[in-house]
Design a protein around this motif. Structure first.
Motif, PDB file in Angstrom:
ATOM      1  N   ASP A 147       0.816  -1.220   0.000  1.00 14.22           N
ATOM      2  CA  ASP A 147       0.000   0.000   0.000  1.00 14.22           C
ATOM      3  C   ASP A 147       0.851   1.273   0.000  1.00 14.22           C
ATOM      4  O   ASP A 147       0.371   2.335  -0.341  1.00 14.22           O
ATOM      5  N   GLU A 148       2.116   1.174   0.381  1.00 16.88           N
ATOM      6  CA  GLU A 148       3.013   2.340   0.311  1.00 16.88           C
ATOM      7  C   GLU A 148       3.786   2.380  -0.997  1.00 16.88           C
ATOM      8  O   GLU A 148       4.330   3.430  -1.384  1.00 16.88           O
ATOM      9  N   ALA A 149       3.866   1.236  -1.666  1.00 13.67           N
ATOM     10  CA  ALA A 149       4.713   1.153  -2.866  1.00 13.67           C
ATOM     11  C   ALA A 149       4.197   2.086  -3.960  1.00 13.67           C
ATOM     12  O   ALA A 149       4.982   2.753  -4.639  1.00 13.67           O
ATOM     13  N   GLU A 150       2.871   2.146  -4.101  1.00 13.50           N
ATOM     14  CA  GLU A 150       2.318   2.989  -5.163  1.00 13.50           C
ATOM     15  C   GLU A 150       2.752   4.444  -4.952  1.00 13.50           C
ATOM     16  O   GLU A 150       3.206   5.121  -5.875  1.00 13.50           O
ATOM     17  N   HIS A 151       2.652   4.889  -3.694  1.00  8.83           N
ATOM     18  CA  HIS A 151       3.002   6.267  -3.351  1.00  8.83           C
ATOM     19  C   HIS A 151       4.500   6.514  -3.560  1.00  8.83           C
ATOM     20  O   HIS A 151       4.914   7.518  -4.159  1.00  8.83           O
ATOM     21  N   VAL A 190       3.431  -1.413  -7.336  1.00 10.61           N
ATOM     22  CA  VAL A 190       4.366  -0.891  -8.349  1.00 10.61           C
ATOM     23  C   VAL A 190       3.637  -0.759  -9.692  1.00 10.61           C
ATOM     24  O   VAL A 190       3.729   0.272 -10.365  1.00 10.61           O
ATOM     25  N   GLY A 191       2.894  -1.792 -10.050  1.00  4.77           N
ATOM     26  CA  GLY A 191       2.169  -1.777 -11.322  1.00  4.77           C
ATOM     27  C   GLY A 191       1.164  -0.633 -11.398  1.00  4.77           C
ATOM     28  O   GLY A 191       1.051   0.043 -12.419  1.00  4.77           O
ATOM     29  N   ARG A 192       0.462  -0.395 -10.279  1.00  6.74           N
ATOM     30  CA  ARG A 192      -0.514   0.713 -10.280  1.00  6.74           C
ATOM     31  C   ARG A 192       0.186   2.040 -10.528  1.00  6.74           C
ATOM     32  O   ARG A 192      -0.260   2.850 -11.333  1.00  6.74           O
ATOM     33  N   ALA A 193       1.296   2.257  -9.842  1.00 11.84           N
ATOM     34  CA  ALA A 193       2.021   3.527  -9.999  1.00 11.84           C
ATOM     35  C   ALA A 193       2.512   3.689 -11.436  1.00 11.84           C
ATOM     36  O   ALA A 193       2.412   4.775 -12.019  1.00 11.84           O
TER      37      ALA A 193
END
Ligand code: NAD
Length: 272
Positions: A25-29, A54-57
């Motif tokens: 949940d922090e990776a996207e940010h 990562v993919g979402r970001a």
């Protein structure tokens, strides 16, 4: 951003963003902050359990896909030909991407004795165009010798633990002699301890830079690919701002003298 041309002609940014120990949940940010700061290469792994973030970001960044370079890795419980093919599909599902830039065998896990078979699966994924480059991580000279004997495709990259106190000169020379790019993990020696070393704080003060920037610049000048990790926006920006100064030969020699064979992670000869 400097790039490194891999042995199959694919170019890879020399500096990327690592996301080990960053919860999903922090990776996207964190990845969004890195992309905003100018990073174009992201290093994740099945093990990190953040491929989805990562993919979402990556997908939501608006940056054209061909300007981004995404690496993921096959974990130790995914060795074997069929398992590796399934592992790749599962990683791609989580990432939400059609084509991966770099897929790595995370550890050779020699006790399992399956890394050659696993490599054959990566060669198949590469031949099928599902991944632009394939490589290994934590491979020793011994594991590479055996792999190269049996491989059709020479690994593009060997991602290994490498920092001033664990400089890996022999393995870097082996990689280079075989056309394999060396990528440094824990390039900052995980921060604590290393960055307080007087040699580094003195060189940093001389250049008006931080010790972390000096260490990353040392890697860049050696020709290593680096993937520093931080979740702090100022440090994320600081760590990519290493292309506007140069260490002189004396600085490079002093940093080289810090090598103390100090491994922080597991020994690849026995791990996995
Ligand atoms: P690192 O050397 O990048 O150090 C990260 C730590 O250093 C941060 O958590 C923070 O505490 C500190 N730091 C970062 N920037 C700083 C700055 N500017 N000033 C002061 N302190 C700072 O360590 P890492 O995360 O272990 O390695 C980087 C990446 O390498 C990982 O995120 C992962 O992608 C990859 N990796 C791969 C393997 C492998 O087996 N292939 C193993 C470990 C890590």
């Amino acid at each position: 951003m400097n790039t490194i041309t891999l042995n199959n002609g694919v170019t890879m940014p020399q500096l990327g963003f690592g996301v080990w120990q960053v919860p999903d949940d922090e990776a996207e940010h964190a990845v969004s902050a890195a992309l905003a700061a100018g990073y174009r290469s992201i290093d994740t792994a099945k093990l990190y359990q953040n491929e989805a973030g990562v993919g979402r970001a990556v997908r939501e960044s608006g940056i054209p896909r061909d300007e981004l370079f995404v690496t993921t890795k096959l974990w130790n419980d995914e060795h074997g030909y069929d398992r590796a093919l399934r592992a790749f599909d599962a990683s791609m599902e989580r990432l939400g991407l059609d084509v991966l830039d770099l897929y790595l065998i995370h550890w050779p896990a020699p006790a399992q004795n399956k890394y050659v078979e696993t490599w054959k699966a990566l060669e198949k994924l590469y031949a099928d165009g599902r991944v632009r480059a394939i490589g290994v991580s934590n491979f020793t000279v011994q594991a590479l010798d055996r792999l190269l004997d049996e491989a059709e495709v020479v690994p593009a990259v060997n991602q290994i633990e490498l920092h001033p106190q664990f400089a890996q000169d022999a393995l870097r020379a082996y990689d280079s002699a075989h056309g394999i790019a060396t990528e440094a993990w824990s390039p900052l020696g995980q921060g604590k301890g290393l960055l307080d070393e007087p040699v580094l704080t003195r060189i940093a003060a001389k250049h008006g830079r931080s010790p972390a920037q000096v260490v990353l610049r040392w890697h860049i000048q050696l020709g290593n690919i680096v993937i520093p990790k931080s979740v702090t926006p100022e440090r994320i920006r600081e760590n990519i701002d290493v292309f506007g100064f140069e260490l002189d030969p004396g600085d490079m020699t002093e940093i080289a003298a810090m090598d103390a064979d100090r491994r922080l992670g597991p020994d690849p000869a026995t791990f996995g």
